[in-house]
Write an enzyme that holds these catalytic residues in place. Sequence first.
Site, short mmCIF file in Angstrom:
data_model
loop_
_atom_site.label_atom_id
_atom_site.label_comp_id
_atom_site.label_asym_id
_atom_site.label_seq_id
_atom_site.Cartn_x
_atom_site.Cartn_y
_atom_site.Cartn_z
N GLY A 60 0.84 -1.19 0.00
CA GLY A 60 0.00 0.00 0.00
C GLY A 60 0.87 1.23 0.00
O GLY A 60 2.05 1.16 0.35
N CYS A 87 5.16 -6.24 1.66
CA CYS A 87 5.52 -4.82 1.74
C CYS A 87 4.75 -4.14 2.89
O CYS A 87 4.95 -4.47 4.05
CB CYS A 87 5.28 -4.16 0.39
SG CYS A 87 6.06 -2.55 0.28
N TYR A 88 3.82 -3.24 2.59
CA TYR A 88 3.03 -2.60 3.65
C TYR A 88 2.38 -3.67 4.54
O TYR A 88 2.33 -3.54 5.77
CB TYR A 88 1.96 -1.70 3.03
CG TYR A 88 1.07 -1.01 4.05
CD1 TYR A 88 1.45 0.22 4.59
CD2 TYR A 88 -0.13 -1.58 4.47
CE1 TYR A 88 0.64 0.86 5.53
CE2 TYR A 88 -0.94 -0.95 5.40
CZ TYR A 88 -0.55 0.27 5.93
OH TYR A 88 -1.34 0.89 6.86
N HIS A 176 8.74 -7.56 -3.31
CA HIS A 176 7.51 -7.91 -4.05
C HIS A 176 7.67 -9.22 -4.81
O HIS A 176 8.19 -9.22 -5.93
CB HIS A 176 7.13 -6.78 -5.01
CG HIS A 176 6.62 -5.57 -4.29
ND1 HIS A 176 5.32 -5.43 -3.90
CD2 HIS A 176 7.28 -4.47 -3.83
CE1 HIS A 176 5.17 -4.29 -3.25
NE2 HIS A 176 6.35 -3.68 -3.20
N GLU A 178 5.38 -10.78 -6.24
CA GLU A 178 4.40 -10.87 -7.33
C GLU A 178 4.88 -10.24 -8.62
O GLU A 178 4.26 -10.44 -9.66
CB GLU A 178 3.06 -10.23 -6.88
CG GLU A 178 3.02 -8.71 -6.82
CD GLU A 178 3.61 -8.12 -5.55
OE1 GLU A 178 4.39 -8.82 -4.86
OE2 GLU A 178 3.30 -6.95 -5.24
N GLY A 231 -16.89 -9.08 -31.70
CA GLY A 231 -15.63 -9.50 -32.31
C GLY A 231 -14.52 -9.50 -31.27
O GLY A 231 -13.46 -10.06 -31.49
N VAL A 233 -12.66 -10.26 -27.48
CA VAL A 233 -12.43 -11.54 -26.79
C VAL A 233 -13.48 -11.80 -25.70
O VAL A 233 -13.94 -12.93 -25.53
CB VAL A 233 -10.98 -11.63 -26.23
CG1 VAL A 233 -10.66 -10.49 -25.31
CG2 VAL A 233 -10.75 -12.94 -25.50
N ASP A 234 -13.93 -10.77 -24.98
CA ASP A 234 -14.82 -11.02 -23.83
C ASP A 234 -16.19 -11.55 -24.28
O ASP A 234 -16.65 -12.58 -23.77
CB ASP A 234 -15.00 -9.74 -23.00
CG ASP A 234 -13.67 -9.19 -22.52
OD1 ASP A 234 -12.67 -9.93 -22.57
OD2 ASP A 234 -13.61 -8.00 -22.14
N ALA A 236 -16.86 -12.88 -27.09
CA ALA A 236 -16.66 -14.13 -27.83
C ALA A 236 -16.56 -15.32 -26.87
O ALA A 236 -17.19 -16.35 -27.07
CB ALA A 236 -15.40 -14.04 -28.68
N LYS A 373 -8.51 -11.17 -17.32
CA LYS A 373 -8.39 -11.23 -18.78
C LYS A 373 -7.53 -12.41 -19.25
O LYS A 373 -7.86 -13.08 -20.22
CB LYS A 373 -7.75 -9.92 -19.27
CG LYS A 373 -7.82 -9.70 -20.75
CD LYS A 373 -9.10 -9.02 -21.11
CE LYS A 373 -9.17 -8.55 -22.52
NZ LYS A 373 -10.42 -7.81 -22.74
#
Length: 517
Positions: A60, A87-88, A176, A178, A231, A233-234, A236, A373
């Site tokens: 944070g 971290c935080y 971090h 990640e 057309g 991706v979501d 579709a 996504k």
Amino acid sequence: MVHVDNAHETVLVVDFGAQYAQLIARRVREACVYSEIVPNTISVDEITQRAPKAIIFSGGPKSVHTDGAPTIDPGVYELGIPILGICYGSQLIAQQLGGTVNRSGRGEYGRTELHLSQHSSQLLPQGVADGDPVWMSHFDAITEPPEGFHISASTNDAPAALIENPDRRLYGVQYHPEVAHTPHGQQLLERFLIDVAECQADWTMTNVIEESVNAIRQQVGQGRAICGLSGGVDSAVAAALVHQAIGAQLVCVFVDTGLMRLGEGDQVVETFQRTQGIELIHERAADVFFEALEGVTDPEDKRKIIGEKFIRIFEQAQGGIEDARFLVQGTLYPDVIESGTDEAAKIKSHHNVGGLPDDMEFELVEPLRNLFKDEVRAVGTELGLPDEIVWRQPFPGPGLGVRIIGEVTPEAVSVLQHADAIVREEIATAGLEREIWQAFAVLADIRSVGVMGDERTYARPIIIRAVTSEDAMTADWARLPHDILENMSSRIINEVDGINRVVYDITSKPPGTIEWE
Ligand code: XMP
């Protein structure tokens, strides 16, 4: 609070206002463990109800010493659930459990070296060596860990970069894990998730598809559903998933505005109707759009006209499926987090699709509501959708209409489609498709003088726009190699009639936007 019911063991990622909370949640899922983001105001009762297998505190922007800095009910430490603070989050654990957090003086930003202590560590992966790089971004640092914790690693400015209390299964890491710049970061997270918290690692896309299919069948029963395809991706992947579940009860509507990229309309029809065997209402509406856009040059007017026409045509296209009760939408988890509501409630259709008749009420089917996504792409690939759709660049709803500066005519669209196809082909040939967020052409309504052969020309320029970005909120212009730009330029001039100059847009966002209108 956003919560999605499913049968998977869950890891809660507590958000302390970091830009990294979503990234942490994604990394957890990459370890095949389901994760959800929750606010730090979550109560101990709510946590108990959710019965997470583990909890991760995000980083944070605040200092734990600032007035009003985000905190968490310290009862969380008494639940016996493994906790990892990042971290935080790590500093908060230290502070709440009686350790000391100080301003370290200089702070550390970016790459730094990890120094290992003599203590054995449950979290450090095999093979991590003294001096290995880690990614830091902090000002405060833990100088004294709480009682019961030992220090497993330090850095120059963080004497307690990794603290562990194996008896209580509480851990704090200052760097971090990640981010991709911490090479063993994902392994560290997996040691916490799999070895310490004993998560099952059952969040796979095969399971996701199977569970979604069951959930959709349960929701829709014998009803009929419609889905508007763009057309992209979501929509579709949402359509393909719903089709897998309810087959011919799904009807897709594809409004072909004539403002899509070269060959894109045909590709949607090919993929859905012919390959996937989905019933598709294909509205060829280019003429309607061109007529409505005649003489219109203001970008906002164009957007409004295109949006309104789209809705009207979608509405008419429903001939024969008036009995559809369900509307399929490709809403993703980040949209759900942003809206802060978990109610996939009944909505008046016009709130959502904008302008459908008031007396039509749909129930939403949103099979991607708990997916990021990258997971949507993985599901799409597993369902057999082609790369051109699964990895399609973001494309604005009003299409090429907002990439033609000035009046949108069939001729201008044709010129732009060909130039745009060249830009994308050259990016693909160079293997840069997945590195570049968007790369496209814009047609400007100015003219400049040129010379071709012995002839003087006076024609329009094409502007090439290529950007890198994480989320489209900010973007930088892509440092494309000069030879790629040269290929684009010479091919556009030689292959596209009416263009005599090519320029490259070197504006970041902000201050620019990605699109030109
Ligand atoms: P800007 O131009 O605001 O664009 O930097 C940010 C991202 O959004 C896309 N975009 C749109 N997407 N409907 C959409 O679905 C729209 O009207 C629209 N306008 C812009 C743009 O391509 C970029 O990815």
